[in-house]
Motif scaffolding. Structure first.
Motif, PDB file in Angstrom:
ATOM      1  N   ASN A 478      -4.802  -2.976   4.933  1.00 49.95           N
ATOM      2  CA  ASN A 478      -3.457  -4.173   4.677  1.00 49.95           C
ATOM      3  C   ASN A 478      -3.410  -3.765   3.180  1.00 49.95           C
ATOM      4  O   ASN A 478      -2.203  -3.920   3.088  1.00 49.95           O
ATOM      5  N   ASN A 479      -4.715  -4.526   2.450  1.00 53.59           N
ATOM      6  CA  ASN A 479      -4.828  -4.333   1.595  1.00 53.59           C
ATOM      7  C   ASN A 479      -4.105  -2.813   0.284  1.00 53.59           C
ATOM      8  O   ASN A 479      -2.893  -3.517  -0.429  1.00 53.59           O
ATOM      9  N   LEU A 480      -4.496  -1.899   0.908  1.00 56.80           N
ATOM     10  CA  LEU A 480      -3.742  -0.876   0.842  1.00 56.80           C
ATOM     11  C   LEU A 480      -2.541  -0.595   0.619  1.00 56.80           C
ATOM     12  O   LEU A 480      -2.018  -0.268   0.020  1.00 56.80           O
ATOM     13  N   GLY A 481      -1.814  -1.046   2.054  1.00 60.67           N
ATOM     14  CA  GLY A 481      -0.591  -1.130   2.412  1.00 60.67           C
ATOM     15  C   GLY A 481       0.245  -1.941   1.211  1.00 60.67           C
ATOM     16  O   GLY A 481       1.900  -1.797   1.334  1.00 60.67           O
ATOM     17  N   THR A 482      -0.667  -2.763   1.109  1.00 57.54           N
ATOM     18  CA  THR A 482       0.075  -3.999  -0.111  1.00 57.54           C
ATOM     19  C   THR A 482       0.576  -3.240  -1.538  1.00 57.54           C
ATOM     20  O   THR A 482       2.037  -3.886  -1.484  1.00 57.54           O
ATOM     21  N   THR A 483      -0.111  -2.870  -2.186  1.00 58.42           N
ATOM     22  CA  THR A 483      -0.298  -2.026  -2.931  1.00 58.42           C
ATOM     23  C   THR A 483       0.532  -0.692  -2.897  1.00 58.42           C
ATOM     24  O   THR A 483       1.897  -0.910  -4.087  1.00 58.42           O
ATOM     25  N   HIS A 484       0.713   0.074  -1.611  1.00 58.10           N
ATOM     26  CA  HIS A 484       1.389   0.767  -1.561  1.00 58.10           C
ATOM     27  C   HIS A 484       3.224  -0.046  -1.477  1.00 58.10           C
ATOM     28  O   HIS A 484       3.959   0.325  -2.465  1.00 58.10           O
ATOM     29  N   LEU A 485       3.204  -0.580  -0.969  1.00 55.51           N
ATOM     30  CA  LEU A 485       4.453  -1.586  -0.931  1.00 55.51           C
ATOM     31  C   LEU A 485       5.029  -2.622  -2.269  1.00 55.51           C
ATOM     32  O   LEU A 485       6.010  -1.596  -2.969  1.00 55.51           O
ATOM     33  N   GLN A 486       3.962  -2.524  -2.948  1.00 59.24           N
ATOM     34  CA  GLN A 486       4.181  -2.782  -4.299  1.00 59.24           C
ATOM     35  C   GLN A 486       4.786  -1.877  -5.273  1.00 59.24           C
ATOM     36  O   GLN A 486       5.396  -1.945  -6.204  1.00 59.24           O
ATOM     37  N   GLN A 487       4.459  -0.854  -4.549  1.00 56.34           N
ATOM     38  CA  GLN A 487       4.103   0.496  -5.885  1.00 56.34           C
ATOM     39  C   GLN A 487       5.610   1.180  -5.424  1.00 56.34           C
ATOM     40  O   GLN A 487       6.151   2.338  -5.862  1.00 56.34           O
ATOM     41  N   GLY A 488       6.595   0.807  -4.322  1.00 54.90           N
ATOM     42  CA  GLY A 488       7.827   1.224  -3.630  1.00 54.90           C
ATOM     43  C   GLY A 488       7.067   2.592  -2.567  1.00 54.90           C
ATOM     44  O   GLY A 488       8.928   2.972  -2.368  1.00 54.90           O
ATOM     45  N   HIS A 489       6.120   2.773  -1.994  1.00 54.96           N
ATOM     46  CA  HIS A 489       5.580   3.654  -1.147  1.00 54.96           C
ATOM     47  C   HIS A 489       5.483   2.726   0.435  1.00 54.96           C
ATOM     48  O   HIS A 489       3.995   2.431   0.841  1.00 54.96           O
ATOM     49  N   VAL A 490       6.893   3.132   0.607  1.00 56.80           N
ATOM     50  CA  VAL A 490       7.250   2.234   1.697  1.00 56.80           C
ATOM     51  C   VAL A 490       6.335   2.872   3.411  1.00 56.80           C
ATOM     52  O   VAL A 490       6.269   1.811   3.933  1.00 56.80           O
ATOM     53  N   ASP A 491       6.863   4.239   2.943  1.00 59.79           N
ATOM     54  CA  ASP A 491       6.752   4.697   4.103  1.00 59.79           C
ATOM     55  C   ASP A 491       4.589   4.943   4.580  1.00 59.79           C
ATOM     56  O   ASP A 491       3.828   4.391   5.779  1.00 59.79           O
ATOM     57  N   GLU A 492       4.095   5.095   3.399  1.00 60.94           N
ATOM     58  CA  GLU A 492       2.654   4.823   3.094  1.00 60.94           C
ATOM     59  C   GLU A 492       2.003   3.420   3.550  1.00 60.94           C
ATOM     60  O   GLU A 492       1.155   3.311   3.927  1.00 60.94           O
ATOM     61  N   ALA A 493       2.986   2.263   2.933  1.00 60.30           N
ATOM     62  CA  ALA A 493       2.623   0.838   3.331  1.00 60.30           C
ATOM     63  C   ALA A 493       3.051   0.765   4.643  1.00 60.30           C
ATOM     64  O   ALA A 493       2.067  -0.091   5.354  1.00 60.30           O
TER      65      ALA A 493
END
Length: 689
Positions: A478-493
């Motif tokens: 979940n935390n990894l998904g959070t930083t993915h989303l904040q960096q614009g990596h939506v698919d990874e999030a």
């Protein structure tokens, strides 16, 4: 020596201990909140409630442990140190620093009191070297974890109460057994105080649960046998231990551990862990250097043959000591060693791994578990050194005093340095990872710290390591998904949130964040399908998602108003359009919820709020009225209905102003829920400390 001189000498010695504690822990005095201080204090509504909530502290606490006296201590300190509600914003940072300082100061004072009480216990047990024992306990670096970590008030509060229980029991036992002409009121008063202090110690922290067995061990040490009266006198202590010990096990299994899978299976790994933990703790008590907040977890799945070797070695030492025993009443060093080691092992027994506790998700051993057991080793060492020095010649006595002074100074400086490690989570976890790079919790916490400072890239690297080290935990993904989303990596999030929901299905938050990420990516078909599947399963994440969606829409609406005020019309229109689309989506989903749960007052209220934001006031009024028909006491709906009627009565009002009615949060709502653009960083469900 006169009585006045004796008291003056005692006061000077006590002042030395107090001064040493104040100096060594001066870095902690201005320290930050650490680890689970948020769940214990800063995000704890019960602690911050100006009215003492007896029910939620003593009868039905919501935390992972049943430590009501500790919770009361947290509440009382908040009332004493927290900033006043009317504190001006410019004064708030200093007020918050005073709040933290107050909590840290209480821990330091309690640690000092425990050192003085250990000195007193040595005296009532008629053991030499009492002041030296208190001083060594005060300066021992093992104490840093308990003193510098505010949540460990459970340790620093429990310790003095336990020592008071021991002091009063020894006074009772001496008078009841050895004095021919004694005042029964005074004697049994000591016994009653011993039971009462032990009860309070257990209500602060149940790690002293083995004290009744220690009482029997004390009878054997003192008289060479355990008689019927000893068993009778220990009975109330056993009763307290049984009741509160079972309560702790229920809380640990039901709340702290819950449905999480612990990295331990079967009895053999537990036996191996316990066997290695005892000598580990013994070594750290004797050589308290290279300390860590999180020690490496020994790999015991499956256990190796050599990991069982400590058990036969300890059995051999025990058997050898038994062969050196002398009849009761005669000086016997072996009896003293057996009593000290017996106390040490008994007090460690609850946390050796035979009973599952939540801390086992992180490591098998930790310093704060040693805070209480180590006192027996300190007592044994100081008494033996004092007896030896008394028999030595003048030169040897001077050498012994010099060695003791050097040891105190060495330990004091080591404690002072280690206290800096516990100043904030940056220092704490950086220090941990330097020696234990595979500490997943250190990566997770340091990542959260960096994310809080806006260092998304640095946080992302730590979350990657945490999810690599513990792929079975939803919070790391979940935390990894959070930083993915904040960096614009939506698919990874989306992939990370989906993995979090898969491995930890009992936490709705992860499914909410998955829906948020899908919404952010514009994959509306999948949002609709996932949301409908949640409704079919009556998943609480569905309502939580809607509340988060409404909160995000309101935040966007406010941002649009601010952009318009700053003369940025294009930005204002764009953001307002996104906000309207979110309000419309939330309203449509609330209608789906109400088709299945037409008696949900919260659902009708929140639908009304969304309709108000869309300017559909007549429908909003009807929805508010429906909510009040179901739950007349729902204040949010009553206030919203009044606002809606006023807007209907006003002419020319075509759009609800931001900051109007707010959606009510359903009972399942987790307070840490955040809007989709910033999913919440996961936090551990609780620690067994």
């Amino acid at each position: 020596m006169t009585a006045g001189a004796t008291w003056a000498d005692a006061l000077i010695k006590a002042a030395v201990i107090a001064f040493a504690c104040a100096w060594m822990y001066s870095p902690s005095l201005r320290g930050d909140w650490l680890w689970d201080d948020d769940t214990s204090i800063t995000k704890n509504a019960v602690v911050q409630n100006p009215n003492y909530d007896f029910w939620k502290i003593w009868v039905a606490p919501e935390g992972a442990d049943y430590f009501p006296l500790t919770a009361t201590g947290f509440w009382l300190q908040w009332q004493l140190f927290a900033p006043a509600p009317n504190t001006p914003p410019e004064q708030m940072p200093a007020a918050v620093e005073r709040l933290k300082m107050g909590y840290h100061a209480v821990n330091i004072v309690l640690h000092t009191v425990a050192a003085l009480l250990l000195w007193r216990l040595m005296n009532v047990m008629k053991l030499p070297g009492g002041w030296l024992a208190g001083m060594l306990f005060a300066v021992h670096p093992i104490g840093v974890e308990s003193v510098s970590w505010v949540s460990e008030l459970k340790n620093t509060l429990c310790q003095p109460l336990f020592l008071l229980a021991a002091i009063h029991f020894v006074l009772f036992d001496d008078a009841e057994r050895e004095m021919g002409d004694w005042d029964s009121r005074r004697v049994w008063g000591n016994y009653a105080l011993a039971v009462f202090c032990f009860l309070l110690a257990m209500l602060a922290k149940t790690s002293v649960v083995m004290f009744p067995v220690v009482i029997l061990l004390y009878a054997w040490w003192k008289r060479g046998r355990i008689g019927p009266l000893d068993i009778v006198h220990s009975a109330p202590f056993f009763l307290v231990s049984l009741l509160l010990g079972l309560m702790t096990i229920l809380y640990q299994h039901g709340r702290a551990v819950g449905q999480e899978r612990m990295p331990i299976e079967g009895i053999l790994p537990r036996v191996a862990i316990a066997g290695m933990a005892i000598p580990f703790y013994l070594w750290k008590a004797v050589w308290p250097f290279d300390l860590l907040p999180i020690y490496p977890q020994w790999q015991v799945l499956p256990p190796k043959w050599w990991q069982f070797l400590p058990w036969p070695l300890m059995a051999a030492v025990f058997a050898w000591l038994c062969t050196r025993l002398q009849p009761a009443g005669r000086p016997c060093w072996a009896r003293n060693v057996l009593f000290a080691l017996g106390f040490f092992v008994l007090m460690l027994l609850p946390i050796l791994g035979f009973i599952t506790i939540s801390y086992m998700r992180i490591t098998w051993v930790c310093d704060h578990f040693l805070y209480l057991p180590m006192i027996s080793l300190i007592m044994l060492g100081t008494a033996a050194a004092t007896v030896w020095a008394a028999r030595a010649d003048a030169t040897e006595q001077r050498m012994t005093i010099s060695a003791a002074a050097m040891l105190i100074v060495l330990l004091a400086f080591s404690t002072f340095r280690y206290a800096h490690v516990w100043f904030n989570e940056d220092a704490q976890w950086t220090h941990t990872l330097a020696s234990n790079p595979d500490a997943w919790q250190a990566h997770n916490r340091l990542g959260a710290w960096k994310a809080g400072l806006g260092n998304t890239k640095g946080a992302h690297e730590h979350f990657k390591n945490a999810s690599r080290l513990r792929p079975d935990l939803g919070e790391t993904h979940n935390n990894l998904g959070t930083t993915h989303l904040q960096q614009g990596h939506v698919d990874e999030a989306i992939a990370a949130f989906a993995k979090a929901a898969e491995v930890t299905p009992h936490v709705p938050l992860f499914r909410v964040n998955l829906l948020n990420a899908l919404l952010e990516s514009g994959r509306m078909e999948r949002v609709d399908a996932t949301f409908l599947a949640m409704l079919e399963k009556e998943d609480p994440a569905a309502l939580q998602f809607l509340v988060a969606l409404g909160q995000q829409a309101m935040a966007l609406e406010n941002a649009a108003v601010q952009a318009a005020a700053a003369n940025r019309p294009e930005e204002a229109e764009r953001v307002a359009a996104v906000a309207r689309s979110r309000f419309a989506l939330a309203a449509a989903k609330y209608k789906l919820v109400l088709d299945r749960q037409p008696r949900s007052a919260v659902g009708w209220n929140n639908l009304a709020v969304m309709l108000m934001k869309l300017g559909r006031r007549e429908e909003a009024v009807a929805a508010f009225e429906q909510a009040l028909a179901i739950a007349p006491e729902l204040l949010d709906a009553r206030m919203g209905l009044e606002a809606a009627r006023q807007e209907l009565a006003a002419t020319g009002t075509q759009q609800a102003a931001p900051g109007g009615p707010r959606p009510a949060q359903p009972p399942e709502m987790q307070p840490e829920m955040q809007p989709p653009s910033s999913p919440t960083l996961g936090s551990p469900p609780g620690f067994g400390k």
